[in-house]
Write an enzyme that holds these catalytic residues in place. Structure first.
Site, PDB file in Angstrom:
ATOM      1  N   LEU A 146      23.761  22.376  50.996  1.00 12.81           N
ATOM      2  CA  LEU A 146      24.832  22.562  50.027  1.00 12.81           C
ATOM      3  C   LEU A 146      25.681  21.295  50.044  1.00 12.81           C
ATOM      4  O   LEU A 146      25.848  20.659  51.088  1.00 12.81           O
ATOM      5  CB  LEU A 146      25.706  23.771  50.390  1.00 12.81           C
ATOM      6  CG  LEU A 146      25.045  25.149  50.337  1.00 12.81           C
ATOM      7  CD1 LEU A 146      26.012  26.205  50.869  1.00 12.81           C
ATOM      8  CD2 LEU A 146      24.614  25.498  48.920  1.00 12.81           C
ATOM      9  N   ASP A 147      26.223  20.932  48.894  1.00  8.25           N
ATOM     10  CA  ASP A 147      27.106  19.776  48.841  1.00  8.25           C
ATOM     11  C   ASP A 147      28.299  19.981  49.768  1.00  8.25           C
ATOM     12  O   ASP A 147      28.667  21.119  50.087  1.00  8.25           O
ATOM     13  CB  ASP A 147      27.600  19.547  47.411  1.00  8.25           C
ATOM     14  CG  ASP A 147      26.474  19.248  46.442  1.00  8.25           C
ATOM     15  OD1 ASP A 147      25.452  18.685  46.889  1.00  8.25           O
ATOM     16  OD2 ASP A 147      26.611  19.590  45.256  1.00  8.25           O
ATOM     17  N   ARG A 148      28.933  18.897  50.162  1.00 10.24           N
ATOM     18  CA  ARG A 148      30.025  18.960  51.135  1.00 10.24           C
ATOM     19  C   ARG A 148      31.082  19.993  50.755  1.00 10.24           C
ATOM     20  O   ARG A 148      31.553  20.760  51.600  1.00 10.24           O
ATOM     21  CB  ARG A 148      30.680  17.579  51.259  1.00 10.24           C
ATOM     22  CG  ARG A 148      31.841  17.537  52.244  1.00 10.24           C
ATOM     23  CD  ARG A 148      32.482  16.178  52.272  1.00 10.24           C
ATOM     24  NE  ARG A 148      33.092  15.864  50.978  1.00 10.24           N
ATOM     25  CZ  ARG A 148      33.648  14.687  50.681  1.00 10.24           C
ATOM     26  NH1 ARG A 148      33.637  13.715  51.575  1.00 10.24           N
ATOM     27  NH2 ARG A 148      34.177  14.482  49.500  1.00 10.24           N
TER      28      ARG A 148
END
Length: 335
Positions: A146-148
């Site tokens: 997942l993106d940050r």
């Protein structure tokens, strides 16, 4: 939830140049030695197949490699590979001998990358993973990411066998992942598919974009509730490209609220994108048992839920009912 993401580059010229020289010249932020090591590991593909350093590139070929891998390899060659970070066991919602399922908070990077060594999710879980000489040293246990600043559910493999099987299941779309997203505007039609190729933005390499020659990408959405200027969506991925949901929704004219890269930035109390992976379903890589997990959105959704109020419900499908129940719980919690 994204599979392990790839940088994708389309060759436009330089016919016949060696692959390692081509990459070192076009991406000089990484050394030719790093590219050679990455190619030798089989991590660089040309038109979907692992290539060798002496491969002569040709116009129209697609070169791909894992996001951040070259920078990580530079660090590893310098003796700065992944290190055990702060214990993140409190994020684990399920664990057995083969897998972990975690609820990732906002702001936490999944795997080591340039500027993030010692403070990532994987490094915080290293003590729970089973070492294997076959495992990729740069991303032990990573199946997807997942993106940050995207929150929610992820599965992490504890063994290399589990990782390989989960990665295979993801490739054939047997891992089902559902998101809730708050967006600007009202999508029309209210439900459907977003289909557009995604690749690196030629004007800004920090962004992805819908581009000719990009990789096929397909996103399903349903509008669950609307307010003046905003909508709450249920979103599912059929493919998993870098920033796929954010790019597709922005390209459709409905950027995710709070998105600093594809939208207007902080809004309605969100410090970054209002995107949460709330449901994850897959078959256990060792036993075959079907597993399903859900997680409510984080508390930083509550100010928006209270500010927006009741709104108009426009969908009664099961996924929308579940998304709305979780959103409504935030409103009630703040009452």
């Amino acid at each position: 939830m994204d599979p392990v993401q790839e940088e994708v580059h389309r060759v436009e010229s330089d016919a016949g140049e060696r692959l390692d020289r081509y990459l070192a010249r076009h991406f000089p932020e990484h050394s030719r030695t790093a590219w050679q090591h990455l190619i030798a590991q089989g991590a660089v593909t040309v038109n979907g197949r692992p290539a060798v350093a002496r491969h002569p590139v040709q116009p129209g070929q697609i070169i791909a490699w894992p996001v951040g891998a070259a920078a990580l390899l530079e660090a590893e060659l310098a003796g700065q590979g992944p290190v055990e970070g702060p214990d993140l066991s409190h994020l684990v919602i399920y664990e057995d001998d083969a897998i972990l399922v975690v609820n990732k908070p906002r702001g936490l990077v999944v795997h080591p990358a340039r500027g993030h060594l010692g403070d990532t999710l994987i490094e915080g879980l290293l003590h729970r993973l089973t070492p294997s000489p076959e495992a990729p040293a740069l991303r032990p246990g990573v199946v997807h990411r997942l993106d940050r600043d995207t929150t929610g559910l992820m599965v992490v493999a504890k063994t290399e066998t589990a990782r390989t099987r989960l990665a295979a299941a993801l490739q054939v779309r047997l891992v089902h992942r559902a998101y809730m997203a708050l967006v600007r505007g009202h999508p029309h039609p209210r439900e459907g598919w977003l289909e557009a190729p995604i690749g690196r933005d030629p004007r800004n390499r920090q962004r992805m974009a819908v581009v000719l020659g990009g990789r096929q990408a397909r996103t399903r959405y349903r509008t669950c509730r609307v307010w003046p200027g905003y909508a709450l969506l249920s979103v599912e991925l059929e493919t998993g490209r870098t920033h796929q949901i954010r790019v597709h929704l922005a390209a459709a004219g409905h950027p995710v609220v709070g998105d600093p890269l594809y939208g207007a930035g902080p809004e309605l109390g969100f410090p970054a994108q209002a995107l949460h992976a709330w449901r994850l379903e897959f078959h256990h890589p060792m036993t075959g048992a079907k597993l399903a997990f859900t997680a409510p959105p984080p508390e930083d959704w509550a100010p928006a839920a209270r500010q927006l109020g009741a709104g108009e419900t426009v969908c009664d499908e099961p996924d929308c009912r579940e998304v709305l129940a979780r959103f409504q719980a935030l409103t009630e919690a703040g009452a």
